[in-house]
Structure formats: C-alpha cells, structure tokens
Design a protein around this motif. Structure first.
Motif, PDB file in Angstrom:
ATOM      1  N   ILE A 170      -3.198  20.364  -0.506  1.00  0.00           N
ATOM      2  CA  ILE A 170      -3.020  19.114   0.241  1.00  0.00           C
ATOM      3  C   ILE A 170      -4.011  18.054  -0.237  1.00  0.00           C
ATOM      4  N   ILE A 171      -5.254  18.445  -0.413  1.00  0.00           N
ATOM      5  CA  ILE A 171      -6.287  17.490  -0.837  1.00  0.00           C
ATOM      6  C   ILE A 171      -6.043  17.019  -2.267  1.00  0.00           C
ATOM      7  N   THR A 172      -5.727  17.942  -3.173  1.00  0.00           N
ATOM      8  CA  THR A 172      -5.546  17.555  -4.576  1.00  0.00           C
ATOM      9  C   THR A 172      -4.265  16.777  -4.819  1.00  0.00           C
ATOM     10  N   SER A 173      -3.256  16.960  -3.967  1.00  0.00           N
ATOM     11  CA  SER A 173      -2.010  16.219  -4.151  1.00  0.00           C
ATOM     12  C   SER A 173      -1.976  14.934  -3.325  1.00  0.00           C
ATOM     13  N   ASN A 174      -3.127  14.566  -2.729  1.00  0.00           N
ATOM     14  CA  ASN A 174      -3.296  13.307  -2.003  1.00  0.00           C
ATOM     15  C   ASN A 174      -2.279  13.154  -0.865  1.00  0.00           C
ATOM     16  N   ARG A 175      -2.162  14.200  -0.069  1.00  0.00           N
ATOM     17  CA  ARG A 175      -1.250  14.164   1.078  1.00  0.00           C
ATOM     18  C   ARG A 175      -2.040  13.845   2.341  1.00  0.00           C
ATOM     19  N   TYR A 176      -1.348  13.434   3.379  1.00  0.00           N
ATOM     20  CA  TYR A 176      -1.961  13.070   4.641  1.00  0.00           C
ATOM     21  C   TYR A 176      -2.507  14.306   5.336  1.00  0.00           C
ATOM     22  N   TYR A 177      -3.768  14.252   5.756  1.00  0.00           N
ATOM     23  CA  TYR A 177      -4.391  15.363   6.454  1.00  0.00           C
ATOM     24  C   TYR A 177      -5.577  14.841   7.256  1.00  0.00           C
ATOM     25  N   VAL A 178      -5.761  15.320   8.469  1.00  0.00           N
ATOM     26  CA  VAL A 178      -6.913  14.942   9.277  1.00  0.00           C
ATOM     27  C   VAL A 178      -8.075  15.834   8.867  1.00  0.00           C
ATOM     28  N   ASP A 179      -9.068  15.242   8.237  1.00  0.00           N
ATOM     29  CA  ASP A 179     -10.192  15.999   7.704  1.00  0.00           C
ATOM     30  C   ASP A 179     -11.138  16.428   8.818  1.00  0.00           C
ATOM     31  N   GLU A 182       0.836  -1.190   0.000  1.00  0.00           N
ATOM     32  CA  GLU A 182       0.000   0.000   0.000  1.00  0.00           C
ATOM     33  C   GLU A 182       0.873   1.244   0.000  1.00  0.00           C
ATOM     34  N   GLN A 183       0.573   2.163  -0.905  1.00  0.00           N
ATOM     35  CA  GLN A 183       1.343   3.403  -1.015  1.00  0.00           C
ATOM     36  C   GLN A 183       0.938   4.352   0.113  1.00  0.00           C
ATOM     37  N   LEU A 184       1.888   4.785   0.916  1.00  0.00           N
ATOM     38  CA  LEU A 184       1.610   5.723   1.993  1.00  0.00           C
ATOM     39  C   LEU A 184       1.536   7.147   1.458  1.00  0.00           C
ATOM     40  N   LYS A 185       0.642   7.928   2.054  1.00  0.00           N
ATOM     41  CA  LYS A 185       0.544   9.331   1.668  1.00  0.00           C
ATOM     42  C   LYS A 185       1.713  10.095   2.261  1.00  0.00           C
ATOM     43  N   ARG A 186       2.130  11.129   1.550  1.00  0.00           N
ATOM     44  CA  ARG A 186       3.220  11.971   2.037  1.00  0.00           C
ATOM     45  C   ARG A 186       2.670  12.998   3.008  1.00  0.00           C
ATOM     46  N   LEU A 187       3.500  13.443   3.933  1.00  0.00           N
ATOM     47  CA  LEU A 187       3.116  14.485   4.874  1.00  0.00           C
ATOM     48  C   LEU A 187       3.183  15.852   4.187  1.00  0.00           C
ATOM     49  N   PRO A 188       2.273  16.746   4.513  1.00  0.00           N
ATOM     50  CA  PRO A 188       2.261  18.067   3.877  1.00  0.00           C
ATOM     51  C   PRO A 188       3.177  19.063   4.591  1.00  0.00           C
ATOM     52  N   VAL A 189       4.442  18.760   4.668  1.00  0.00           N
ATOM     53  CA  VAL A 189       5.397  19.623   5.359  1.00  0.00           C
ATOM     54  C   VAL A 189       5.540  20.940   4.593  1.00  0.00           C
ATOM     55  N   GLY A 190       5.275  22.038   5.274  1.00  0.00           N
ATOM     56  CA  GLY A 190       5.410  23.356   4.665  1.00  0.00           C
ATOM     57  C   GLY A 190       4.234  23.787   3.818  1.00  0.00           C
ATOM     58  N   CYS A 191       3.221  22.949   3.658  1.00  0.00           N
ATOM     59  CA  CYS A 191       2.034  23.286   2.867  1.00  0.00           C
ATOM     60  C   CYS A 191       1.052  24.064   3.729  1.00  0.00           C
ATOM     61  N   ILE A 192       0.585  25.211   3.245  1.00  0.00           N
ATOM     62  CA  ILE A 192      -0.424  25.960   3.979  1.00  0.00           C
ATOM     63  C   ILE A 192      -1.713  26.094   3.177  1.00  0.00           C
ATOM     64  N   SER A 193      -1.804  25.397   2.060  1.00  0.00           N
ATOM     65  CA  SER A 193      -3.003  25.436   1.240  1.00  0.00           C
ATOM     66  C   SER A 193      -3.771  24.127   1.383  1.00  0.00           C
ATOM     67  N   TYR A 194      -4.971  24.227   1.946  1.00  0.00           N
ATOM     68  CA  TYR A 194      -5.826  23.055   2.128  1.00  0.00           C
ATOM     69  C   TYR A 194      -6.128  22.389   0.783  1.00  0.00           C
ATOM     70  N   GLU A 195      -6.451  23.198  -0.203  1.00  0.00           N
ATOM     71  CA  GLU A 195      -6.784  22.667  -1.529  1.00  0.00           C
ATOM     72  C   GLU A 195      -5.610  21.900  -2.135  1.00  0.00           C
TER      73      GLU A 195
END
Length: 68
Positions: A18-27, A3-16
C-alpha cells in the motif's frame, strides 16, 4: 488544480504494498511508536470489528518492528 487522487487499497492486505504503490491509507505509525516505546503495559489487546483491517494492522506492526 488537477490533483491526482490516491486509489483505495481494496483487497490489499500488505502494508508495504500500500505504501509503495502510493495508495490511500491512514498512517498509524505514530500510535505504534507510542505503544511500543512509551507504554509500559505487559499486555496489549487490540480489538477491531469484523472486516476492519485486522490483518493489515498486524502487517503494519510487522513492518514497523522490522525497521525498529
């Protein structure tokens, strides 16, 4: 089982982004729905510790309200 693990959104401040690039985020959008549609409070204070995603949370609010 590879199973491919999602990457962490280190340094990302855009919610959109993070969601479109399939990164790990607690919704938390279900919480937003509860706050904005079911809560009748006049004032909402959201406190977060330093370096705990305040900008990202506000960006999530913006995206949620733009779609509502």
């Amino acid at each position: 089982m590879s199973e491919q693990l999602k990457r962490l959104p280190v340094g990302c401040i855009s919610y959109e982004e993070i969601i479109t690039s399939n990164r790990y985020y607690v919704d938390k959008t279900s919480l937003l729905k509860t706050i904005f549609k079911e809560d009748s409070s006049k004032v909402l204070l959201i406190t977060r510790p330093r370096r705990f995603g305040k900008t990202l949370t506000l960006d999530m609010f913006k995206c949620f309200l733009a779609l509502s």
